[in-house]
Structures are given as structure tokens and as C-alpha cells.
Write an enzyme that holds these catalytic residues in place. Structure first.
Site, mmCIF file in Angstrom:
data_model
loop_
_atom_site.group_PDB
_atom_site.id
_atom_site.type_symbol
_atom_site.label_atom_id
_atom_site.label_comp_id
_atom_site.label_asym_id
_atom_site.label_seq_id
_atom_site.Cartn_x
_atom_site.Cartn_y
_atom_site.Cartn_z
ATOM 1 N N SER A 608 19.810 -46.809 28.355
ATOM 2 C CA SER A 608 19.038 -46.994 27.126
ATOM 3 C C SER A 608 17.710 -47.668 27.470
ATOM 4 O O SER A 608 16.925 -47.119 28.238
ATOM 5 C CB SER A 608 19.853 -47.803 26.109
ATOM 6 O OG SER A 608 19.264 -47.743 24.832
ATOM 7 N N ASP A 683 22.726 -37.262 21.424
ATOM 8 C CA ASP A 683 22.357 -38.671 21.269
ATOM 9 C C ASP A 683 21.511 -38.813 20.010
ATOM 10 O O ASP A 683 20.349 -38.425 19.974
ATOM 11 C CB ASP A 683 21.580 -39.129 22.511
ATOM 12 C CG ASP A 683 21.388 -40.633 22.576
ATOM 13 O OD1 ASP A 683 21.370 -41.276 21.511
ATOM 14 O OD2 ASP A 683 21.246 -41.160 23.694
ATOM 15 N N HIS A 715 24.989 -41.521 22.386
ATOM 16 C CA HIS A 715 24.335 -42.514 23.239
ATOM 17 C C HIS A 715 25.318 -43.235 24.157
ATOM 18 O O HIS A 715 24.934 -43.718 25.225
ATOM 19 C CB HIS A 715 23.603 -43.526 22.352
ATOM 20 C CG HIS A 715 22.589 -44.350 23.067
ATOM 21 N ND1 HIS A 715 21.540 -43.805 23.786
ATOM 22 C CD2 HIS A 715 22.437 -45.702 23.174
ATOM 23 C CE1 HIS A 715 20.802 -44.771 24.299
ATOM 24 N NE2 HIS A 715 21.329 -45.933 23.957
#
Length: 738
Positions: A608, A683, A715
């Protein structure tokens, strides 16, 4: 004699074998429960503050059990999922909530996740006295969301298909409150994607204290641009569509309304002419009819608290007068939090703020506009658990002794008698009983899984010392059989000379005069730390497995991370990625100068925001890093949502240069080392688009790299064998290319 020697030999050999430590593999970490830590889940204090309930999980199913705080004696089983059926179908207990007199339970079953926090379920009402079960609503109409008892315990409200409904418990008739809810257009009683993700809540309706009104959010997202994700598995892929406002783009128009049950009338809460604002929280005051609303400007550097009184004594058809009772401003941004409580006098607000340079507790007199700072010092309050108004005591968690640790404290409302209630270093979290007579303390450290204990918090308590109710003895025993080394803490210099907190894991056969490859683990986003003296689940064992294979693993908290004061955290304002990358490069250089680190074999891994960081490090720091792994990275902040991005960067229209200069896409020409890029195609948070744009830039620059897409994964990239596959992929990449 010969027989005895054989026995002795076998004994000695067996002892050697018994002492051999096992190696860790990804299958054991990610596809078995070998390293799963036990915990105490679903705790609810009973009204009397003497007993509590928790969820117990067994092979037979889930049960709600009642225990005594005083001695952890099991008082009884309230209900077992094994005993629950409806229309000959088993009913799971995924979540639960009591009504006010604890005679009925609202049970969420067949829970289905939507986004990070949100879910939908079939809700059932269980009568504890009669042991009967009934569905909350017509199940043929679909699952419900956010079901909640009214404070008087006579009604339940819920959201279905973007509309609000309620029903009386003595009737099966559903009363519809809103009628305009439409997918991807109008949301009533819940939040849109970006509010859920960035303001960390998804409930959008609240019962008034006397149960005769419902205050609710309405999101008009008709002007928000739609994002699409392809979902594979059929001949023609499906397209999942949802509203996602990227940086600089239109938001939902949010309005607040109050519905009166008696006359089915809805009134608005006047928020002003400017609709390009945020409403991050609303709550009712204790005086029954006053609604308290937080209003924030789009730049998120001005926060106002507004009140409006919806008293039935008002003249009908006259707008509710709204008053601004508190304003806070910042040069950078203001974080939204839940350390907020309006006290019983309806006038005093418990609040936390970074206004003096560190996050501290304040008591604000709303009518007089005066405030009292309760906690002070160069340390940070991290969570407020509540206030005992009768005794004038506030309970909270803080990072007082170190940014890497958490302690539990109490303090008088006048700022006197600061008392530490936790005793062990590491990370301590508390869950207090009603009336604050007891609390459950959850403790862990970097090398030790959770211990949960009950503590007495009043003079008459018979509980004179902590009562341990979960110690993870089984996991600790399992860990003793594996080749593990201690995670140790130290500091390293950043690019600006700051002492940056860090941890290190070394191989168990570590020798000072040997040379080892180094893997750095990074997140680096504003206010988020990876250098924590707390249990870190699966990644802890993966890093240990790498240490077993001869790697040194390190994590460094650079500028922008939390619990070191406002200025340290806000130092990255308007330039996300710049200073964090400089610090990681500086740390890598210093570590590379250690005699036991091979400076030509330094790698970095992040997910991320961490993937964004590792992508910048392998490009901007191409002469320092040999290899990098980026999982689900942001590659340009233009692609991310507006609440998060604009909080730290302002809009692309204002600050577009810094969006681009700190985008790894614009530094791919510098790439020299090995780069593994990984992303889930579904995602909803950091869109697959980020990696596709990065891939396109790498190809245009004629740079070789490794890439893996996980179809239909979000994600978190999990489900089935996915995590094991992912970590095998990353492990093999490091073995081959670092």
C-alpha cells in the site's frame, strides 16, 4: 553393561534431536493455524458492570457466554449458535448486541463484507427469556445493514438498499423512513466509500436518547465519478461499479436530517450554503433533542462543532437554529478521531487535539468558549476510553514512555494524579466495564503474543491482582520449537539528522564478522508506524523465516510517522513521499556501513503506502537498493481518493507539481535493480490502475521488472491459497535477486 551404554547413547542422541529447532515455511504461516494467536473476542460489559459477555468459538459453533469480572467464573451460556435455526437452517452468530434491559439480543448472521468496515447480514432478534428467535425483517427483501436497538429497547432501525427502516419489537411491520435510496446515487443511513475508508465509520443513522427521533446522513453521490473493476470468472467479465472521488474531483453532497417517528416528519440540519464540506461525525447530546454535528472544510484544516435543537416545543415549519459552539484551525490538517464525549451536563466536551504540538486531552466549555488542557507534555494520547463523571477521572491510552509502546493511564479532570494502570512494557490496550470498576487489559510485545487479564479498578474489589484469562500458552510452546530470534529495537539517523526508531531481526546463527543481505520493511504513511513493540501476526513469522535463510530484516519509522509530536508527523505536508524516501535511503546507507551488512545486497518491501515507498526507494535510491517488492502501491496520488490525499497534499489543482515529482512513475528511468510489482485486480482502495500506469511507464523506459496480478482480489490479497502463493512469490524473488 552394553545395554546401559546403548540406552545412554539413545538418550544423548534423543536430547540432541529434541533441541533442534524447526524451520518456518510459508505454508505453515499462511495456510495453517499453527501460529494463530488466541484472544478474547466480542466482549460486552453488562449494564451492572459486574459481568461481561464474550464470544466463544468451538468446533460446535459460536456461543455468547457470561462471565464474572471479579473471578472470571462462567455464570452461564446465554445462547449457542448450535441451538439456533430458522426455517430449518442453522443461524451463525457473527456479531451481537443487547437491548437496554438485556432481555433481547440482536444477532448478525451470514455476515458478508462490503468494504473495509462495512458488511450486510441477516439480523435476528433472540428473546433470552423465551429462547425464541425471529428475523428482524423480511428476508426475501435481502440482507440488512447496521441494525441497532433504540435506547428504550422497543424498536430496531436498519438500512436496506440505501434506505432506512425501523420496526417495533412487538410488531413485524416495517416502517420505511426514506424512499429515495438508489445504488450509486443516494445513500441514506450509511456512508459512501470514501467516508468509510478515510473517516473510519460506516453507520449513518443514530437514535435520539429518548428513542423518538432518528438523525441520519444522506449522501447524494450522483455527481461523483464512477470507478469500474472487472471481475473475472465468466465468459464475459462482470463490471463492479462504485462511486470513488479521486483527488481534486467532486465529492458526495452530504446532508443531515432528523426523522420524527410520531408524525413521520423529516427536518434538515442546516449546514450552510457551502456543500463542498465534510461531516465526519454526528451525535446526540444527553438533553434528548440537541444534535451535535462536526463540520470540516475540504482542506481539512478547519473543524467546527455545531448544535441544533429539535425540541418538540418548537413551532412547526420553522428551521432549526444552528449554532457554532467550537472551532479548531490548523496550518496543515486536523485528524478526525473518536476521542469525543459530550458530558451529562450537555455543555462540556471531552476532546483531543494536537494544537499544543502533541495530542492531548481537553475539556471544552461550549457555552463559555473556554477550554482546559488535562494532559500535557512531549508525549501523545492515543485513545480515550471514557470518563467517570462521578469521580472526575478520565481513562486513556498513551505513548508516553516511547513512540513504540502504549500504556494505560487514568487522570483527574483537573489534570492531577496521572496514574499508570498498566505495568508491563510493550503495547497495552484496555476495555473497561460499565462504571469503570474493572477492565480487561490486552498486552503483547514485539516477541510475545497476547496476554489478556482482568484488573480491579475500585477499592472494594476482591480482585487484588490481575487475573490472567488468556496467556497464549499453546502458541508460546509452539514457538519454542522453532528457530526464532528476538526482534530488537535501536535508532538510526535520518536524512535530516533525526534519530529514527527501528527494529531488527537477525539470523539465529548470526556472527558479527559475517556479511548478510538486508531487507527493509516499510509503510511510512502519515501517522502510521511499523516500529511497534507489539505482536505483529503473520509478518513476524515471515521475517523470521527470512532470518533463518540468512537475511537481516529491519524496519525504520521515518519522518511523517506518528507519536513523536505534530511537527514530526506533519513534516511531510504537501510533499508526500519526499522526506520519507530520503530517510529510508539515509537509513539504508547507515545500515550498509555496519560490518555485518552487505551494502550491495539491500532490499526493501512494502504494501500500500509501503509499496509506494519501496517503488520510490528502488528508483530514487537506485544506487542504494538492489531489489524492491511493491504490493498494491499508490504510484501517483492523483489516482487515490480525495479525503486522504488532499488532507496531506491539498488538491492537484493547487499542488500538482508535488503530486508528480514524488510519483515513482516519473522516476522509472532511474531503475537499476530488481523490481517486483504485485496487485489485486479488484482492489477497491488502491486501484489496479496504479500498477497498470507503473507498468506502462516501465515499458516505455525499456526497464525489465517482475509483475504478478491476483484476479478478483482486493487490497488485502487473501482467500484460499492466495496468501501462501503471494509470500512464496516474494520469498523466491528475494532468494534469487537479493
Amino acid at each position: 553393561m552394553k545395554y546401559s551404554l546403548v540406552l545412554i547413547g539413545l538418550f544423548l542422541f534423543g536430547g540432541i534431536v529434541a533441541q533442534e529447532k524447526k524451520k518456518i515455511d510459508n505454508q505453515t504461516i499462511w495456510s495453517t493455524r499453527t501460529f494463530s494467536a488466541a484472544n478474547v473476542y466480542g466482549v460486552e460489559s453488562m449494564n451492572d458492570g459486574v459481568y461481561f459477555t464474550r464470544l466463544d468459538y468451538t468446533r460446535e459453533g459460536t456461543s455468547i457466554e457470561k462471565y464474572s469480572y471479579e473471578n472470571y467464573e462462567k455464570v452461564g451460556t446465554i445462547v449457542k449458535s448450535a441451538d439456533l435455526t430458522y426455517n430449518n437452517k442453522a443461524i451463525s452468530i457473527d456479531d451481537y448486541d443487547f437491548n437496554y434491559d438485556e432481555t433481547k439480543i440482536l444477532i448478525a448472521s451470514d455476515q458478508e463484507s462490503i468494504y473495509r468496515h462495512s458488511s450486510k447480514s441477516f439480523y435476528f432478534i433472540y428473546d433470552i427469556t423465551t429462547k425464541t428467535l425471529e428475523p428482524l425483517a423480511d428476508m426475501s427483501q435481502g440482507k440488512q445493514r447496521l441494525a441497532a436497538f433504540s435506547p428504550d429497547g422497543e424498536k430496531v432501525a436498519f438500512v436496506r438498499n440505501n434506505n432506512i427502516f425501523y420496526r417495533f419489537l412487538n410488531s413485524t411491520e416495517e416502517v420505511q423512513v426514506t424512499f429515495d435510496g438508489t445504488m450509486n446515487e443516494i445513500i441514506n443511513g450509511a456512508t459512501d466509500w470514501v467516508y468509510e475508508e478515510e473517516f473510519s465509520f460506516h453507520r449513518g443513522f443514530y437514535w435520539s436518547p429518548n428513542s423518538d427521533r432518528i438523525a441520519y446522513y444522506k449522501f447524494d453521490e450522483s455527481k461523483v465519478k464512477e470507478f469500474q473493476m472487472k471481475m473475472y470468472g465468466s465468459l464475459y467479465p462482470d463490471h463492479y461499479k462504485f462511486k470513488y472521488p479521486k483527488a481534486g474531483e467532486d465529492n458526495s453532497v452530504v446532508t443531515i436530517h432528523v426523522f420524527q417517528l410520531e408524525n413521520n416528519r423529516t427536518e434538515p440540519f442546516e449546514l450552510g450554503a457551502n456543500t463542498d464540506i465534510y461531516i465526519p461525525r454526528i451525535t446526540w447530546s444527553n438533553d434528548q433533542y440537541t444534535l451535535v454535528v462536526q463540520r470540516m472544510n475540504r482542506l481539512q484544516n478547519k473543524l467546527e462543532i455545531l448544535t441544533g435543537n429539535f425540541s418538540p416545543e418548537r413551532q412547526p415549519n420553522i428551521p432549526v437554529p444552528v449554532e457554532v459552539v467550537y472551532t479548531e484551525k490548523a496550518k496543515t490538517y486536523i485528524d478526525i478521531h473518536d476521542n469525543t464525549e459530550l458530558l451529562s451536563d450537555g455543555n462540556t466536551l471531552l476532546w483531543t487535539s494536537e494544537k499544543d504540538g502533541f495530542n492531548h486531552i481537553y475539556l471544552i466549555d461550549l457555552s463559555a468558549g473556554k477550554e482546559t488542557q488535562v494532559t500535557k507534555g512531549e508525549w501523545e494520547v492515543t485513545e480515550v476510553y471514557g470518563i467517570d463523571e462521578k469521580k472526575g477521572v478520565i481513562y486513556f491510552q498513551a505513548a508516553k514512555e516511547s513512540p513504540t509502546q502504549r500504556e494505560v493511564y487514568s487522570i483527574n479532570t483537573d489534570g492531577s494524579k496521572l496514574t499508570k494502570l498498566s505495568t508491563q512494557p510493550g503495547t497495552n490496550e484496555a476495555e473497561f466495564s460499565n462504571h469503570f470498576k474493572y477492565f480487561l487489559l490486552y498486552h503483547s510485545d514485539a516477541n510475545t503474543p497476547f496476554t489478556v487479564s482482568i484488573h480491579g479498578n475500585h477499592k472494594k474489589s476482591k480482585l487484588k491482582k490481575p487475573l490472567v484469562i488468556e496467556d497464549n500458552k499453546a502458541l508460546k510452546k509452539t514457538m519454542e520449537t522453532y528457530d526464532l530470534t528476538k526482534k530488537t529495537f535501536f535508532t538510526v539517523k535520518g536524512a535530516a539528522g533525526d534519530d529514527l526508531n527501528a527494529w531488527m531481526i537477525k539470523p539465529s546463527n548470526f556472527e558479527e564478522d559475517q556479511s548478510y543481505p538486508l531487507l527493509m520493511f516499510v509503510y511510512g504513511g502519515p501517522g502510521i508506524n511499523t516500529v511497534n513493540d507489539s505482536w505483529s501476526y503473520g509478518n513476524y513469522f515471515w521475517f523470521q523465516s527470512l532470518a533463518q535463510q540468512g537475511y537481516v530484516v529491519v524496519s525504520v519509522d521515518a519522518r511523517g510517522t506518528g507519536y513523536r509530536g505534530r511537527d514530526f508527523k506533519h513534516s511531510t505536508y504537501l510533499q508526500l513521499g519526499k522526506y520519507e524516501t530520503e530517510d529510508q535511503i539515509a537509513a539504508a546507507k547507515e545500515l550498509g556501513n555496519l560490518k555485518y551488512i552487505d551494502k550491495d545486497r539491500i532490499g526493501i518491501f512494502g504494501w500500500s503506502y509501503g509499496g509506494y515507498m519501496s517503488s520510490l526507494c528502488i528508483t530514487k535510491g537506485a544506487d542504494v537498493f538492489k531489489s524492491a517488492i511493491a504490493v498494491a502501491p499508490v504510484t501517483n496520488w492523483r489516482f487515490y481518493d480525495n479525503i486522504y490525499t488532499e488532507r496531506f497534499m491539498r488538491t492537484p489543482q493547487e499542488n500538482g507539481k508535488n503530486y508528480d515529482v514524488n510519483s515513482p512513475i516519473n522516476h522509472v528511468d532511474k531503475l537499476k535493480g530488481n523490481y517486483l510489482l504485485i496487485h489485486g485486480s479488484a482492489d477497491d482502495n488502491v486501484h489496479f490502475q496504479n500498477s497498470m500506469e507503473m507498468v506502462d511507464a516501465l515499458i516505455k523506459a525499456n526497464k525489465q521488472f517482475d509483475f504478478m496480478a491476483y484476479p478478483n482480489k482486493n487490497h488485502g490479497i487473501y482467500g484460499g491459497n492466495t496468501r501462501e502463493h503471494l509470500y512464496n512469490l516474494m520469498t523466491n524473488f528475494l532468494i534469487e535477486k537479493l
